[in-house]
Design an enzyme around this catalytic site. Structure first.
Site, PDB file in Angstrom:
ATOM      1  N   LYS A   1       0.635  -1.517   0.135  1.00  0.00           N
ATOM      2  CA  LYS A   1      -0.011   0.099   0.017  1.00  0.00           C
ATOM      3  C   LYS A   1       0.766   1.363   0.111  1.00  0.00           C
ATOM      4  CE  LYS A   1      -4.532  -1.461   0.712  1.00  0.00           C
ATOM      5  NZ  LYS A   1      -5.914  -1.934   1.766  1.00  0.00           N
TER       6      LYS A   1
ATOM      7  N   LYS B   1      -3.653 -10.962  -6.745  1.00  0.00           N
ATOM      8  CA  LYS B   1      -4.992 -11.536  -6.179  1.00  0.00           C
ATOM      9  C   LYS B   1      -6.311 -10.907  -6.759  1.00  0.00           C
ATOM     10  CE  LYS B   1      -5.932  -8.900  -1.999  1.00  0.00           C
ATOM     11  NZ  LYS B   1      -5.956  -8.374  -1.023  1.00  0.00           N
TER      12      LYS B   1
ATOM     13  N   LYS C   1     -10.355  -5.019  -5.227  1.00  0.00           N
ATOM     14  CA  LYS C   1     -11.791  -4.422  -5.699  1.00  0.00           C
ATOM     15  C   LYS C   1     -10.717  -2.811  -6.069  1.00  0.00           C
ATOM     16  CE  LYS C   1     -13.891  -4.686  -1.207  1.00  0.00           C
ATOM     17  NZ  LYS C   1     -13.290  -4.183   0.213  1.00  0.00           N
TER      18      LYS C   1
END
Ligand code: TYM
Length: 336
Positions: free
Chosen positions: A120, A202, A205
Site C-alpha cells: 500500500k 489476487k 476491488k
C-alpha cells in the site's frame, strides 16, 4: 469435546471487511461465505472495518454510503443478526482505545515487515500515514477485544492474524493472561482468488481493469462476460497444473462454488474447449450470487430495519469489548 465442556464456552469466530466498495468474488469465497457457514457452530462477531478504510483517503459522502451498504451485505449473505454480533467498527470506541495499548506493545520492526504495508505504501506513495503503518495493531484490537478462537479470513490476511497472535502472547506474558490467542481460519478452496486478467495477482476491488474482478453485485450477463474474457493459456485442456495460472484460478473458483473436486472437474470438461468451461464457471458463480443480490436489494429498501440492527450490533459489541478493555487496562496499571 464433551457435551458438558461445549456448554461451558462455545467457540467464537471474529472477522471484518473494509467498506471500500462492493466486495469481490475473492472477498466472498475467501471470507464472507465461510462466516455464514460457521454461524451454526460458533458465536460470530462480524464487523464493517470502516476505521481501517481511512488509512487510504476516502470521500466522506461515499464512505458513509459504503458503510451502510456493507452492513446490509453482511445480512444479505445470510448472517443472522439474532445469532451473531454484526456491527460497524467506528461505532464501538473500544477498538481505537485498545489499539493504542497494543501499539505500545508492538515493535517498529514487526510492522515494517508487513507485506500489505509495503504494497500500500507503494500504491499510495503520496500518503504513507501513521495509520497505514499501525493498521495491524488496530486489526489486533478488533480481534482480541472479542476473545475469539478463530479468525476466518482469506490467505492475504494470514500475516496480520499471526502478528495479532504474537501481540496477544506478548501481552499475556508481560501482564498475565488477558487475551485468547486466536487461530487464523483459512479454507483451502477460495482462499486466494486471483485476477481474471492477471492470475498471478489476487483479485482486488481496487483493480483498474473492470474485467479483472467480479463484484458480488454484478448481474449474470456481466459475470458471464467477465469469465468469457478471462486470461487462460493455449493448451485448450481443462486440468490443474503448474504454469496454468488462469485455468487453475477458474478451477479453484468452480470447485469452491460447486463443491466438486479437481478430478471431477477435469472429467466433466474432458475433450471440451475453454469456452464451455468458462461459461459453466460464469453461470455457477451467477447462480451462487443471485439469492444474496435479491436479499440485498430488498434490505436496502428497509432503512429502519438496517438502522435498528446497526444500533443493536454496536450496543452488544460495546458491552463485550468494554469488558476486555477494562481487563487489559487494569492489568497494565491504569486506574479504572
Ligand atoms: P479486506 O476488506 O481487504 O477483505 C475482507 C476479506 O476478504 C478476503 N479476501 C480474499 N480472499 C480470497 N481471495 C481474494 N482475492 C481476497 N481478497 C480479499 C480477505 O482475506 C479478508 O478476509 N484487514 C482486513 C479487514 C480487517 C479484519 C480485522 C479481518 C480489519 N480488522 C480483524 C479479520 C479480523 C482487510 O483489509 O480485509
Amino acid at each position: 469435546m464433551s457435551e458438558q465442556q461445549e456448554t461451558v464456552r462455545r467457540k467464537r469466530a471474529l472477522s471484518c471487511i473494509q467498506p471500500t466498495g462492493t466486495p469481490t468474488l475473492g472477498n466472498y469465497l475467501g471470507a464472507l461465505r465461510n462466516w455464514v457457514a460457521l454461524q451454526d457452530e460458533m458465536d460470530g462477531c462480524f464487523a464493517v472495518a470502516d476505521l481501517h478504510s481511512i488509512t487510504v483517503r476516502q470521500d466522506p459522502q461515499k464512505l458513509r454510503q459504503q458503510i451502510k451498504e456493507m452492513f446490509a451485505i453482511l445480512i444479505a449473505i445470510g448472517l443472522d443478526p439474532e445469532k451473531n454480533i454484526i456491527f460497524v467498527q467506528s461505532q464501538v470506541p473500544q477498538h481505537a482505545e485498545l489499539a493504542w495499548l497494543l501499539a505500545c506493545n508492538t515493535q517498529f520492526g514487526e510492522l515494517s515487515r508487513m507485506t500489505q504495508f509495503k504494497d500500500k505504501s507503494q500504491k499510495h506513495a503520496d500518503n504513507i500515514n501513521l495509520g497505514l503503518f499501525a493498521y495491524p495493531t488496530l486489526m489486533a484490537a478488533d480481534i482480541l477485544l472479542y476473545q475469539p478462537d478463530y479468525v476466518p479470513v482469506g490467505a492475504d490476511q494470514k500475516q496480520h492474524c499471526e502478528l495479532a497472535r504474537d501481540i496477544a502472547s506478548r501481552f499475556n506474558n508481560l501482564y498475565g493472561n488477558t487475551f485468547v490467542v486466536p487461530e487464523p481460519y483459512i479454507m483451502k478452496a477460495g482462499a486466494r482468488v486471483r485476477s481474471l486478467q492477471d492470475p498471478t495477482r489476487k483479485m482486488s476491488k481496487s483493480d483498474e481493469n473492470q474485467n479483472a474482478c467480479v463484484s458480488i453485485l454484478d448481474d449474470k450477463d456481466t459475470i458471464v462476460r467477465k469469465f468469457k474474457r478471462a486470461v487462460t493459456d493455449s493448451e485448450a485442456c481443462v486440468r490443474y497444473a503448474d504454469g496454468k495460472d488462469g485455468i487453475n484460478n477458474l478451477m479453484e473458483i468452480y470447485a469452491a462454488v460447486t463443491g466438486k473436486s479437481y478430478d471431477e472437474i477435469e472429467r466433466e470438461f474432458d475433450g471440451r474447449g475453454y469456452g464451455d468451461f468458462k461459461l459453466a464457471v460464469g453461470e455457477a458463480v451467477a447462480a451462487e450470487l443471485a439469492p444474496l443480490q435479491e436479499r440485498f436489494a430488498s434490505l436496502m429498501k428497509d432503512k429502519a430495519y438496517l438502522e435498528e440492527m446497526m444500533k443493536k450490533g454496536a450496543s452488544t459489541a460495546s458491552y463485550v469489548a468494554a469488558r476486555t478493555l477494562s481487563k487489559a487496562k487494569k492489568k497494565m496499571g491504569f486506574v479504572l
